[in-house]
Design an enzyme around this catalytic site. Sequence first.
Site, PDB file in Angstrom:
ATOM      1  N   SER A   1     -74.434  32.264 -55.826  1.00  0.00           N
ATOM      2  CA  SER A   1     -75.076  33.493 -56.317  1.00  0.00           C
ATOM      3  C   SER A   1     -76.567  33.245 -56.569  1.00  0.00           C
ATOM      4  CB  SER A   1     -74.352  33.994 -57.562  1.00  0.00           C
ATOM      5  OG  SER A   1     -74.744  35.298 -57.901  1.00  0.00           O
TER       6      SER A   1
ATOM      7  N   HIS B   1     -66.525  37.783 -55.895  1.00  0.00           N
ATOM      8  CA  HIS B   1     -67.834  37.136 -55.992  1.00  0.00           C
ATOM      9  C   HIS B   1     -67.751  35.660 -56.352  1.00  0.00           C
ATOM     10  CE1 HIS B   1     -72.109  36.771 -56.575  1.00  0.00           C
ATOM     11  NE2 HIS B   1     -71.962  36.420 -57.844  1.00  0.00           N
TER      12      HIS B   1
ATOM     13  N   ASP C   1     -66.871  40.976 -51.958  1.00  0.00           N
ATOM     14  CA  ASP C   1     -67.863  40.674 -53.004  1.00  0.00           C
ATOM     15  C   ASP C   1     -68.654  41.943 -53.309  1.00  0.00           C
ATOM     16  OD1 ASP C   1     -69.928  39.762 -54.610  1.00  0.00           O
ATOM     17  OD2 ASP C   1     -70.204  37.904 -53.475  1.00  0.00           O
TER      18      ASP C   1
END
Length: 411
Positions: free
Chosen positions: A268, A393, A355
Site C-alpha cells: 500500500s 486490500h 481491492d
Amino acid sequence: MIRLRSGAHTEGSESGDARETEQTEAKRDGKLGRQSDLAEPETKDVLKSHGDTRNINSDANLTGDSKSTPSADSNSFKYTKGSHEGLFSPWLWLCLKTVGWAVFIVYICVPTLVKTNPWIQGSIVFFNILRWPPFVDFTRPQDLGLNATRNLYLEHHNVRLGVWQVLPVSMAKGHLPSDNYFEQALGDIKPIVLYLHGNSGTRAAWHRVQLYKRLALMDYHVVIVDYRGYADSSGSPTEEGVIQDARFVYNWVKARSKDAPVYIWGHSLGTAITTKLASCLCKEGTPPTGVILESAFTNIREAAVNHPFSRPYTRLPGYDWIFLDTLDANNIYFESDKSIGDITVPLLMLHAEDDIIVPIQLGEKLYKIAQKHRPKGNPVEFISFAGSRGYGHKHIHMAPYLDVILRDFIL
C-alpha cells in the site's frame, strides 16, 4: 218591571259570561304560550341537532361512506387522521433534520476544515494516529506468536525506530536467542525481506504478523520497521522522513547481511516508499536484490481520488483545490510513476481484483509504466488475485499458492 229587571239581569249575566269566557280563553292562551315557550328551546335543539346531522352526513358523503353512523364515523375519522399526523410527522421531521445536518457536515464543514487546516490531509495520508491493535507490548512479539523474534530500537537523526527481526524457521530455537545471535544470523545465505508496511496500524497488525510467519516458514529472514510517528517510534511522519527511515534500516541490514540477498517488500503506502527507496539505491549503485510491490498505486493524488472516502467529494466543485492541492501543501506526492522507471532490479507486483482501497486499475497502470520505462532485460511481473478469493486490500498473505510465486521470484 220584573221583566225589565229580568232583562237587565240577563244582559248582565250574558256580559259576565262573556267576560269569564274571555278570561278563560286568555288564561288558556297564556298557558299555551308558556308551553310554546318551553317547547321552543327543545325544538331549536332538535333543529340544531338535525342541522349538525346534515353537516356530518355531508362530510360522510364526501368520504364516500353515506351509510355510516353520523356522529360515530365523524369522531372516528377525525381521530384516525389526527393519530396519523402525530405518528409520522415527528419522524419525518427528524429524518429531514438528520439528513440536513449530515449534508451540512459532509459538504460544508469537512471541506472547510480540510482547506483551512492542511495538516489534516497529512494526518489522513499517514493515519498513524490509529495504533491497532491497541495495548500491544512491542517488546514482546512472542505474545503474537512470533517466537523467534526480537524487538530492538535503532536511532538516526534524533529519531528512534521500533524494529522487529524474525528468524527463519530453520534458525529458530526453543528459547529466545541472544541479540548477538540475531546479529550474526543476518550474515548467512538465507534471503532477507525488509518489509515496509502501509499507513495506519503498526507492525503488530494481524495481517502483517501472518505474513511474517509465512515468510519465516519459507525460511526467510524478515525485518520490519515502524516509521517515525508509528507505534513506539518517535517523531512525526513526513514523506521525506519515512523514506529516510526505510533507507536507514536498509543500510543497517546491508551492513550485516554480507552476501545474503536482500529484498524490499512494500504494501500500500509502503509501495511508494519502496519504489522511491529502490529508485535511489539503483541510481547510487547499491540496489537491493529485488522489489515486491503489493497493492501499489501510481501517485498519491490518483490514490486519493480513487479512495472510498473521497467518493462523496469527487464531483464537488473545487475538489482538486480543496483536497488534492492540500497534499502539495504538505509536500506529499509519493510519485511511484516517476520513480519506478529507475528500478533496474527484478520487480514483482501483486494485486487483488477486489481491492477497494487501492483499485487494481492503479496497479495495472503502474505496471504498464514500469514496462515502458524500465531498461530492457529487467523482468517485471504483475500477478492478480481473483476477487472471488476475497483477499481485498491486505490479505494476499492468505493465498495458498503465494509460496510458489515467491519461490520463483526470491532466489
